[in-house]
Design a protein around this motif. Sequence first.
Motif: not given
Length: 121
Positions: A60, A35, A71-72, A58, A51
Motif C-alpha cells: 500500500y 493493483g 483483496s483478490r 499486498s 496484491v
Amino acid sequence: QVHLVESGGGLVQAGGSLRLSCAASGRTFSSPAMGWFRQAPGKEREFVAAVNWSGGSSNYADSVKGRFTISREKGKNTVHLQMISLKPEDTAVYYCVASAAIATMARSGTWGQGTQVTVSS
C-alpha cells in the motif's frame, strides 16, 4: 493480451466509502499480480495498492494505509479496492493494472481504462 475492466467509481462525500472492482480476462497467467494506481488532475500517476497472484501479499501507499484494502477473489482474476474514510485528496481517476510482478507494474503493466472517484468536502 490481458483485458481489464474496472467498475465502482463515483461521487462520495468526505468520510464515505467506495469499492472498486477490476476483472481481468485473456492471458491472465502472464500477469498474475494486480493493483491500482491513481492520477489526479495536474499530477503524475501514483501507486495506490497491489496484491500478488495468491492474494497473500499486498502493498500500500503510505497515504492510503489503514483506509484502503485490496483483496483478490480466490480462483478468480478479480481484485477489489475497498476505500473507507475517503478524503478530497483521494479524488482521482483510478486505474487497474496487471503485471508479471508487483515490482514491474509501473513500467510494464497492462492498464484498464480507469474509473473516476470524486470525494466532495
